[in-house]
Motif scaffolding. Structure first.
Motif, PDB file in Angstrom:
ATOM      1  N   PHE A 123       0.793  -1.330  -0.118  1.00 39.33           N
ATOM      2  CA  PHE A 123      -0.035  -0.068   0.079  1.00 39.33           C
ATOM      3  C   PHE A 123       0.936   1.287   0.004  1.00 39.33           C
ATOM      4  CE2 PHE A 123      -2.101   3.428   2.452  1.00 39.33           C
ATOM      5  CZ  PHE A 123      -3.206   3.510   1.428  1.00 39.33           C
ATOM      6  N   ALA A 124       1.979   1.306   0.906  1.00 35.10           N
ATOM      7  CA  ALA A 124       2.737   2.281   0.835  1.00 35.10           C
ATOM      8  C   ALA A 124       3.506   2.428  -0.559  1.00 35.10           C
ATOM      9  CB  ALA A 124       3.934   2.263   2.038  1.00 35.10           C
ATOM     10  N   LEU A 125       3.933   1.600  -0.969  1.00 36.82           N
ATOM     11  CA  LEU A 125       4.651   1.736  -2.320  1.00 36.82           C
ATOM     12  C   LEU A 125       3.819   1.985  -3.521  1.00 36.82           C
ATOM     13  CD1 LEU A 125       7.079   1.041  -4.027  1.00 36.82           C
ATOM     14  CD2 LEU A 125       6.412  -1.082  -4.294  1.00 36.82           C
ATOM     15  N   ILE A 126       2.439   1.527  -3.518  1.00 35.21           N
ATOM     16  CA  ILE A 126       1.573   1.986  -4.524  1.00 35.21           C
ATOM     17  C   ILE A 126       1.231   3.541  -4.380  1.00 35.21           C
ATOM     18  CG2 ILE A 126      -0.978   1.832  -5.144  1.00 35.21           C
ATOM     19  CD1 ILE A 126      -0.396  -1.232  -4.727  1.00 35.21           C
ATOM     20  N   SER A 127       1.006   4.078  -2.906  1.00 37.64           N
ATOM     21  CA  SER A 127       0.654   5.362  -2.729  1.00 37.64           C
ATOM     22  C   SER A 127       1.846   6.429  -3.240  1.00 37.64           C
ATOM     23  CB  SER A 127       0.559   5.508  -1.258  1.00 37.64           C
ATOM     24  OG  SER A 127      -0.593   4.843  -0.756  1.00 37.64           O
ATOM     25  N   ILE A 128       2.956   6.002  -2.902  1.00 38.86           N
ATOM     26  CA  ILE A 128       4.149   6.621  -3.328  1.00 38.86           C
ATOM     27  C   ILE A 128       4.338   6.763  -5.013  1.00 38.86           C
ATOM     28  CG2 ILE A 128       6.897   6.769  -3.369  1.00 38.86           C
ATOM     29  CD1 ILE A 128       6.636   5.729  -0.596  1.00 38.86           C
ATOM     30  N   VAL A 129       4.189   5.509  -5.563  1.00 38.49           N
ATOM     31  CA  VAL A 129       4.232   5.644  -6.988  1.00 38.49           C
ATOM     32  C   VAL A 129       3.002   6.608  -7.521  1.00 38.49           C
ATOM     33  CG1 VAL A 129       3.801   4.093  -9.206  1.00 38.49           C
ATOM     34  CG2 VAL A 129       5.162   3.582  -7.226  1.00 38.49           C
ATOM     35  N   LEU A 130       1.801   6.386  -7.137  1.00 38.35           N
ATOM     36  CA  LEU A 130       0.596   7.495  -7.564  1.00 38.35           C
ATOM     37  C   LEU A 130       1.093   8.996  -7.380  1.00 38.35           C
ATOM     38  CD1 LEU A 130      -2.393   5.230  -6.435  1.00 38.35           C
ATOM     39  CD2 LEU A 130      -1.762   5.549  -8.853  1.00 38.35           C
ATOM     40  N   ILE A 131       1.234   9.336  -6.070  1.00 39.30           N
ATOM     41  CA  ILE A 131       1.990  10.751  -5.631  1.00 39.30           C
ATOM     42  C   ILE A 131       2.965  11.112  -6.896  1.00 39.30           C
ATOM     43  CG2 ILE A 131       2.904  12.231  -4.076  1.00 39.30           C
ATOM     44  CD1 ILE A 131       1.355  10.446  -1.874  1.00 39.30           C
ATOM     45  N   THR A 132       4.161  10.194  -7.057  1.00 32.92           N
ATOM     46  CA  THR A 132       5.002  10.549  -7.915  1.00 32.92           C
ATOM     47  C   THR A 132       4.191  10.808  -9.333  1.00 32.92           C
ATOM     48  OG1 THR A 132       6.593   9.476  -6.571  1.00 32.92           O
ATOM     49  CG2 THR A 132       7.313   9.997  -8.881  1.00 32.92           C
ATOM     50  N   LEU A 133       3.498   9.869  -9.754  1.00 31.00           N
ATOM     51  CA  LEU A 133       3.109  10.205 -11.123  1.00 31.00           C
ATOM     52  C   LEU A 133       2.194  11.302 -11.187  1.00 31.00           C
ATOM     53  CD1 LEU A 133       2.020   6.299 -11.962  1.00 31.00           C
ATOM     54  CD2 LEU A 133       3.742   7.930 -12.991  1.00 31.00           C
ATOM     55  N   THR A 134       1.379  11.505 -10.269  1.00 29.47           N
ATOM     56  CA  THR A 134       0.757  12.644 -10.241  1.00 29.47           C
ATOM     57  C   THR A 134       1.439  14.026 -10.288  1.00 29.47           C
ATOM     58  OG1 THR A 134      -1.030  11.814  -8.421  1.00 29.47           O
ATOM     59  CG2 THR A 134      -1.108  14.209  -8.929  1.00 29.47           C
ATOM     60  N   LEU A 135       2.482  14.110  -9.583  1.00 33.15           N
ATOM     61  CA  LEU A 135       3.476  15.354  -9.726  1.00 33.15           C
ATOM     62  C   LEU A 135       3.976  15.471 -11.101  1.00 33.15           C
ATOM     63  CD1 LEU A 135       5.212  15.048  -6.205  1.00 33.15           C
ATOM     64  CD2 LEU A 135       3.432  16.569  -6.996  1.00 33.15           C
ATOM     65  N   LEU A 136       4.512  14.211 -11.536  1.00 33.91           N
ATOM     66  CA  LEU A 136       5.194  14.354 -12.828  1.00 33.91           C
ATOM     67  C   LEU A 136       4.011  14.820 -14.059  1.00 33.91           C
ATOM     68  CD1 LEU A 136       7.330  11.216 -13.026  1.00 33.91           C
ATOM     69  CD2 LEU A 136       7.978  13.666 -12.838  1.00 33.91           C
ATOM     70  N   SER A 137       2.966  14.232 -13.753  1.00 37.54           N
ATOM     71  CA  SER A 137       1.762  14.840 -14.764  1.00 37.54           C
ATOM     72  C   SER A 137       1.478  16.074 -14.625  1.00 37.54           C
ATOM     73  CB  SER A 137       0.484  14.010 -14.530  1.00 37.54           C
ATOM     74  OG  SER A 137      -0.599  14.375 -15.261  1.00 37.54           O
ATOM     75  N   SER A 138       1.442  16.852 -13.509  1.00 34.72           N
ATOM     76  CA  SER A 138       1.216  17.907 -13.114  1.00 34.72           C
ATOM     77  C   SER A 138       2.447  18.862 -13.934  1.00 34.72           C
ATOM     78  CB  SER A 138       1.232  18.209 -11.782  1.00 34.72           C
ATOM     79  OG  SER A 138       1.068  19.782 -11.582  1.00 34.72           O
ATOM     80  N   LYS A 139       3.646  18.482 -13.793  1.00 39.77           N
ATOM     81  CA  LYS A 139       4.760  19.200 -14.265  1.00 39.77           C
ATOM     82  C   LYS A 139       4.687  19.327 -15.896  1.00 39.77           C
ATOM     83  CE  LYS A 139       8.120  18.820 -10.361  1.00 39.77           C
ATOM     84  NZ  LYS A 139       8.734  20.204 -10.297  1.00 39.77           N
ATOM     85  N   MET A 140       4.438  17.898 -16.308  1.00 37.38           N
ATOM     86  CA  MET A 140       4.250  17.925 -17.866  1.00 37.38           C
ATOM     87  C   MET A 140       3.073  18.752 -18.411  1.00 37.38           C
ATOM     88  SD  MET A 140       4.961  13.956 -18.579  1.00 37.38           S
ATOM     89  CE  MET A 140       4.292  14.007 -20.589  1.00 37.38           C
ATOM     90  N   ASP A 141       1.981  18.937 -17.706  1.00 39.38           N
ATOM     91  CA  ASP A 141       0.875  19.525 -18.063  1.00 39.38           C
ATOM     92  C   ASP A 141       1.393  21.141 -18.213  1.00 39.38           C
ATOM     93  OD1 ASP A 141      -0.924  17.463 -18.352  1.00 39.38           O
ATOM     94  OD2 ASP A 141      -1.822  17.870 -16.461  1.00 39.38           O
ATOM     95  N   ASP A 142       2.171  21.595 -17.037  1.00 39.22           N
ATOM     96  CA  ASP A 142       2.674  23.074 -17.057  1.00 39.22           C
ATOM     97  C   ASP A 142       3.428  23.175 -18.038  1.00 39.22           C
ATOM     98  OD1 ASP A 142       1.194  23.081 -14.728  1.00 39.22           O
ATOM     99  OD2 ASP A 142       2.939  23.083 -13.435  1.00 39.22           O
ATOM    100  N   ALA A 143       4.363  22.105 -18.536  1.00 39.93           N
ATOM    101  CA  ALA A 143       5.408  22.474 -19.576  1.00 39.93           C
ATOM    102  C   ALA A 143       4.689  22.655 -20.887  1.00 39.93           C
ATOM    103  CB  ALA A 143       6.487  21.409 -19.642  1.00 39.93           C
TER     104      ALA A 143
END
Length: 115
Positions: free
Chosen positions: A31-51
């Motif tokens: 659960f902790a690993l999946i949560s970390i992966v999802l948070i990371t993907l969300t942050l990366l997606s947000s940065k890509m959207d901004d770019a």
């Protein structure tokens, strides 16, 4: 009879530690690993959207400044868009078509965007 009273009272003082169960540890770790992966993907997606948004704004500004007549034609294609998301998608599509069909023009536009 006194001994049975002690046995009953001792039964309620036993500690139950579910964290010692390997299956529970594995589930919590997963659960902790999946949560970390999802948070990371969300942050990366947000940065890509901004770019992407930055590139589109830069493209639009460059077109309006240096390629006004061409921008009018592009704007006509964007008029049908219902919302900003659809407009963004359509503008990306137009840029891709221009890159494919008019690479020399897009090279000049990219140079102008870099200035």
């Amino acid at each position: 009879s006194l001994d049975s009273t002690n046995d009953v009272s001792e039964a309620f003082t036993d500690e139950v530690n579910i964290m010692e169960d390997p299956m529970i540890q594995l589930m919590l770790g997963g659960f902790a690993l999946i949560s970390i992966v999802l948070i990371t993907l969300t942050l990366l997606s947000s940065k890509m959207d901004d770019a992407i948004e930055f590139v589109l704004e830069d493209f639009e500004s460059t077109m309006k400044t240096y390629y006004k007549k061409r921008w009018v034609l592009i704007e006509e294609q964007l008029e049908d868009c219902k919302d900003e998301a659809e407009r963004t998608e359509k503008l990306i599509s137009i840029m891709e078509d221009m890159q494919r069909n008019e690479p020399a023009l897009m090279e000049r536009i990219n140079r102008d965007m870099a200035e």
